[in-house]
Design an enzyme around this catalytic site. Structure first.
Site, short mmCIF file in Angstrom:
data_model
loop_
_atom_site.label_atom_id
_atom_site.label_comp_id
_atom_site.label_asym_id
_atom_site.label_seq_id
_atom_site.Cartn_x
_atom_site.Cartn_y
_atom_site.Cartn_z
N GLY A 80 0.83 -1.20 0.00
CA GLY A 80 0.00 0.00 0.00
C GLY A 80 0.86 1.24 0.00
CB CYS A 113 5.21 -4.16 0.14
SG CYS A 113 6.05 -2.63 -0.21
CE1 TYR A 114 1.27 1.15 5.52
CE2 TYR A 114 -0.27 -0.66 5.84
CZ TYR A 114 0.19 0.59 6.20
OH TYR A 114 -0.39 1.27 7.23
CG HIS A 170 5.39 -5.89 -4.64
ND1 HIS A 170 4.16 -5.76 -4.06
CD2 HIS A 170 6.04 -4.73 -4.42
CE1 HIS A 170 4.06 -4.56 -3.52
NE2 HIS A 170 5.18 -3.91 -3.72
CD GLU A 194 2.37 -8.67 -5.22
OE1 GLU A 194 3.19 -9.40 -4.63
OE2 GLU A 194 2.09 -7.52 -4.86
CB SER A 212 -22.58 -5.01 -24.01
OG SER A 212 -21.51 -5.84 -23.59
N GLY A 213 -22.16 -7.43 -26.30
CA GLY A 213 -21.13 -7.83 -27.25
C GLY A 213 -19.79 -8.02 -26.54
N GLY A 214 -19.71 -7.51 -25.32
CA GLY A 214 -18.49 -7.70 -24.53
C GLY A 214 -18.45 -9.11 -23.96
CB VAL A 215 -15.60 -10.99 -22.49
CG1 VAL A 215 -15.34 -12.40 -22.01
CG2 VAL A 215 -14.67 -10.62 -23.62
CG ASP A 216 -17.18 -9.00 -18.29
OD1 ASP A 216 -16.31 -9.86 -18.58
OD2 ASP A 216 -16.91 -7.88 -17.83
CB SER A 217 -23.09 -9.03 -21.28
OG SER A 217 -22.61 -8.71 -22.56
CE LYS A 270 -12.97 -8.93 -19.57
NZ LYS A 270 -14.08 -8.01 -19.39
#
Ligand code: XMP
Length: 529
Positions: A68, A95-96, A187, A189, A241-246, A385
């Protein structure tokens, strides 16, 4: 907001071993959770200032404290909830998170120079430790890590020992192995720490004993079962919407409640070339009632003469909701509304400690719930995602749709600078299509994170045939990014740019010039508006 609020259901937590990540505002917090999930560990992120209920309700097998931007030495810096130390589960502070651990448990810290940012090398202590013992480089060479800190631990808390360090940061890794407490000043990650995944695996699998029971195929079966049980009789509606999620939400519902899904596509007239055809193609064999509403004239009329980007977004967002609601009201037997909310949306709207700042108001279908008296279902709200994409492929969506680059909700309207006109939309759609076609052919599309054309509100002189033309300029943008928070412009080969330029000027009537955007984010944003 509690993560199970808003109709999300109990979530997968109950049926899997759980890792809790407390967020102290690092830009890498989501990355920690994604890495954990890659290692088969179900992880959720809660604010670092959690009052301890996260630990009690979520009952994690281990806790990771994120990095952070704050300094533990400043008054008011966030501290770790007491419950973390009394829960008796392994804790990894990064880290933090390590600094907060040291401070809470009686170590000493200093804000001393030089600060250390970027690549660094650490020497590992000879004495074995459960965290480092599985590294191939153990003992042979220094450990390559990614550092980013000002404050450092100068005195160990009682019971701790040093695991690794270097001259600038003698205590760069520490542990009280009896209590299962570990701190890393760097880090693990990020990819710049090449052994980072192994370190996380050691912590999760060896130290915390996670079996690795989080697999997308299990989630798929669980969520399909749960949707089947939970959804009220009648049909479920969603905006596609044409997007991946929907799209993945629709495919999931088609599997869970076949024949009871209505998907409405609002054709704003601001979509990319081939987008509607792609949606039809993807869903034609699924048991879904797909309705495409042509609202392009309404959108063009509402946008007439509007130049301000935020105003464009608001107009489009409002009209989208209006049209969707009209459709919904016309359908008698709708009982639930599905949304393609994914986990990063949930985390961001919960507002952790992250440096979240609204630079653009991103248009989503978020205004719908208050509008319509339906139960809300958000079956993807626990997924990142990459997990959504993996699920989409398993559900039979075409790879081209599943791996598709993001496209803003307001569509081409925010890529036409100045007022949106039918002629401008046509020109831009064509230019964008040719650009993407050349990127695809050359294999460069997959090496960019987002690529598109932008129509500029300036004209320049061109000589076409024997005549002089005075026509608009098109800018091309292609960026490479991990998280869309920062981005580099893509270094496309010159001969590819030359081919694209030639095709655009020859094949798209009404444009005079092509320019390539060589600005990073920051300072520029990815979109031009
Ligand atoms: P910026 O331009 O802010 O974009 O660097 C970051 C990412 O967000 C997308 N974007 C949007 N997405 N509605 C959306 O759904 C919007 O209004 C919007 N504006 C930007 C952008 O395409 C990029 O992927």
């Amino acid at each position: 907001m509690s993560p199970s609020a808003r109709g999300g259901g109990p979530g997968p937590a109950a049926s899997h071993e759980r890792l809790l990540i407390l967020d102290y505002g690092s830009q890498y917090t989501q990355l920690i959770a994604r890495r954990a999930r890659e290692l088969g560990v179900y992880a959720e992120i809660r604010p670092g200032t959690d009052d301890g209920s996260g630990i009690r309700d979520f009952a994690p097998r281990a806790v990771i404290l994120s990095g952070g931007p704050a300094s533990v030495l400043e008054p008011g810096a966030p501290t770790v909830p007491e419950a973390v130390w009394t829960a008796g589960v392994p804790v990894l502070g990064i880290c933090y998170g390590m600094q907060a651990m040291a401070q809470a448990l009686g170590g000493t810290l200093e804000d001393s120079w030089p600060h250390e940012y970027g690549a660094a090398e650490l020497e590992l202590e000879k004495a074995p430790s459960r965290l480092f013992d599985r590294l191939e480089s153990r003992g042979a060479s220094p450990l390559q890590v990614w550092m980013s800190h000002g404050v450092r631990v100068t005195g160990l808390p009682p019971g701790f020992r040093v695991l690794a360090g270097n001259r600038t940061t003698p205590i760069a890794a520490m542990a009280d192995e009896k209590r299962g407490l570990y701190g890393l000043q760097f880090h693990p990650e990020v990819r710049h720490t090449p052994d980072g995944m192994r370190l996380l695996a050691s912590f999760l699998h060896e130290i915390a004993g996670f079996r690795g029971d989080w697999r997308i195929e299990d989630f798929e079966a669980e969520v399909i079962h749960e949707l089947g049980e939970r959804l009220p009789d009648g049909r479920v509606l969603l905006a596609l919407s044409g997007g991946v999620d929907s799209a993945v939400t629709a495919a999931l519902l088609a599997r869970a409640v076949p024949g009871r899904v209505v998907a409405v596509v609002v054709d704003t007239g601001l979509l990319r070339e081939g987008e509607l055809a792609g949606i039809r193609e993807a869903f034609h064999s699924m048991p879904i009632d797909l309705r495409i509403v042509d609202a392009s004239r309404r959108f063009l009329a509402a946008l007439e003469g509007v130049s301000d980007p935020e105003e464009k977004r608001h107009i489009i967002g409002r009209l989208f909701i209006e049209i969707f609601a009209e459709e919904a009201r016309a359908l008698a037997d709708i009982r639930a509304l599905a949304q393609g909310t994914i986990y990063p949306d949930v985390i961001e709207s919960a507002g952790g400690l992250g440096p979240a700042q609204v630079i653009k108001s991103h248009h989503n279908v978020g205004g719908l719930p208050e509008f319509l008296p339906f139960e809300i279902v958000e079956p993807l709200r626990w997924l990142f995602k990459d997990e959504v994409r993996a699920l989409g492929l398993r559900l039979g969506l075409p790879p081209a749709l599943v791996s598709r680059q993001p496209f803003p909700g307001p569509g081409l309207a925010v890529r036409i600078l100045g007022p949106v006109t039918a002629v401008g939309v046509e020109l831009l759609r064509r230019a964008d299509h040719l650009f993407l076609e050349e990127l695809t052919r050359s294999g460069w599309l997959g090496r960019t994170s987002q690529a598109f054309a932008v129509l500029l509100p300036v004209r320049s002189v061109a000589v076409k045939g024997d005549g002089r033309a005075y026509e608009p300029v098109v800018a091309l943008r292609a960026v490479v990014t991990d998280d869309f928070m920062t981005a580099h412009w893509a270094e496309l080969p010159h001969e590819l740019l030359a081919r694209i330029s030639l095709r655009l000027t020859n094949e798209v009537p009404g444009l005079s010039r092509i320019v390539y955007d060589i600005t990073g984010k920051p300072p520029a944003t990815i979109e031009w508006e």
